[in-house]
Design an enzyme around this catalytic site. Structure first.
Site, short mmCIF file in Angstrom:
data_model
loop_
_atom_site.label_atom_id
_atom_site.label_comp_id
_atom_site.label_asym_id
_atom_site.label_seq_id
_atom_site.Cartn_x
_atom_site.Cartn_y
_atom_site.Cartn_z
N SER A 215 -77.53 -24.78 -26.70
CA SER A 215 -78.05 -26.12 -26.99
C SER A 215 -77.96 -27.01 -25.74
CB SER A 215 -77.30 -26.72 -28.18
OG SER A 215 -77.93 -27.87 -28.65
N ASP A 349 -86.07 -24.47 -36.02
CA ASP A 349 -84.97 -25.31 -35.56
C ASP A 349 -85.31 -26.77 -35.86
OD1 ASP A 349 -83.10 -26.83 -34.13
OD2 ASP A 349 -83.04 -25.45 -32.44
N HIS A 380 -80.82 -24.08 -35.92
CA HIS A 380 -80.21 -24.47 -34.65
C HIS A 380 -78.85 -23.79 -34.52
CE1 HIS A 380 -79.92 -27.02 -31.10
NE2 HIS A 380 -78.64 -27.19 -31.39
#
Length: 434
Positions: A215, A349, A380
């Protein structure tokens, strides 16, 4: 005179139809609930192999052949795994199922501005399959650290495959570590990650590096490699999972209610507020760049953008939010990355808008060293696998990163010494003959 017989006759005719009408209403209600469940859980969505974008080169063919999980069907848990929201929620709430507890050693690195970077070092549980010394240098997601369950699961899996792991603890993220300067982690600051990588290179002069970012960490590692090509020395490859590539383009999508993105924005902003306020003594007042008015605005902030405008951009003296997002996004540096680069995203996501995925896809179409893998499901940082309901402890994401790293190590091992990472000055046989 009223004819009661006709009324009684009409009642006796209508009354038997009432239960049938109520049964129909029940069926309609059940059908409606089932329709909502099917839609929310996305049960009708098919499973599929990731959509892979790459150029046809010997290295990429070798990687895809040696890491077959990238080209095989990803099958999430049947009942809920096709919902990007549930995958994301499970990652956010639990991290992983039956998370292990790898034992590591915490390192403290003093920075030039008075900050103290920390990272955790985990030694391998056995020899690497190639016999080489290989270290995973790992950058977690926003506000995360080595104690998060998804990090612990990945570290344990990597250790068992013969990898040493170094995990950065984002500055200010660990609840029991005080800040030693009026600064904490930001979206794209690479200082702490660079310090960790430099320490590893010095401590293990013969180790190869596998760079991994999750991320926000994906943005940091790609920016780190691209902002100075010297940072790519001794790096075999880089893997980035679920990053958004451009904060400037992402900020617009985070204000939209599509895929409940505005709600996620609020939740992440609330978490960031808690982290910042836990260090208010170090960040506000005195000779710091923050003022009491900034603290007041922080309390009322409901989005990451408001926090970035009020607090985060000021840590590095950016004059505006636009400048902060432009200078801290890897999209302006990633084209300078020349080592093999695997970029992984999920189409469902809820945090990364589909429009942002043109960045990695275009990059993979233009650069031979880049592979872009887009899964249909995974949310995610979820990517859970499992039969029906209960997910497996190890995720598809964990397997892909280690599988890709194994393939890269094999490719490196079969190269002549003069072409191997960190041995560019070694003479090749033909050079010796000359």
């Amino acid at each position: 005179m009223v004819n009661h017989d006709s009324e009684y006759l009409e009642y006796t005719i209508v009354a038997p139809e009432m239960p049938a009408m109520f049964d129909g209403m029940k069926l309609a209600a059940v059908a409606t609930v089932l329709y909502i469940i099917v839609r929310c859980l996305n049960l009708k969505s098919p499973t599929a192999a990731p959509d892979i974008t790459y150029q046809d080169t010997p290295l990429n063919r070798f990687l895809l052949k040696s890491c077959p999980i990238l080209t095989k069907e990803y099958i999430p848990p049947l009942l809920w795994g096709k919902s990007g929201h549930l995958q994301t929620a499970l990652y956010g709430k639990m991290g992983r199922v039956s998370s292990p507890h790898p034992m590591g050693l915490r390192k403290y690195l003093p920075m030039q501005d008075g900050a103290t970077a920390t990272f955790d070092l985990f030694e391998p549980m056995g020899d690497h399959r190639t016999g080489d010394d290989v270290t995973m240098v790992i950058c977690p997601g926003i506000g995360n650290h080595s104690e998060k369950h998804y990090i612990r699961t990945f570290v344990d899996h990597s250790q068992r495959q013969g990898y040493r792991c170094a995990v950065l603890n984002h500055l200010g993220a660990l609840p029991n570590i005080e800040l030693t300067s009026p600064r904490m982690f930001t979206y794209g600051c690479t200082w702490e990650f660079a310090a960790m990588v430099g320490y590893i290179k010095k401590l293990y002069p013969h180790t190869h590096l596998i760079v991994v970012g999750f991320s926000l960490g994906g943005n940091i590692v790609c920016k780190f490699l691209g902002e100075n090509r010297a940072n790519q020395e001794r790096v075999l490859c880089c893997v980035s999972v679920c990053q958004g590539y451009s904060a400037l383009r992402a900020q617009e999508t985070f204000l939209q209610w599509d895929q409940c993105r505005r709600f996620y924005n609020f939740l992440m902003a609330d978490n960031m507020k808690k982290i910042i306020l836990s260090h208010r003594g170090s960040l506000f007042g005195g000779s710091t760049k923050m003022e009491d008015a900034d603290l007041s605005r922080l309390y009322t902030a409901t989005s990451l953008m408001q926090i970035d405008e009020t607090i985060m951009r000021k840590f590095h003296g950016h004059n505006s939010l636009k400048e902060y997002y432009e200078k801290e996004s890897c999209v302006h540096f990633i084209h300078n990355v020349d080592v093999p680069l695997l970029l992984v995203n999920s189409a469902d996501d809820p945090l990364v808008h589909g429009s942002l995925l043109t960045i990695p896809r275009t990059l993979a179409e233009k650069k031979q060293n880049v592979i872009f893998a887009l899964t249909l499901h995974g949310g995610h940082l979820g990517f859970f696998e499992g039969a029906v309901l209960v997910p497996q402890p190890l995720t598809w994401m964990d397997k892909v990163i280690v599988g890709y790293a194994n393939a890269m190590c094999q490719w490196e091992k079969q190269k002549p010494p003069c072409q191997q990472s960190g041995h560019q000055n070694a003479p090749c046989p033909e050079e010796k003959a000359a």
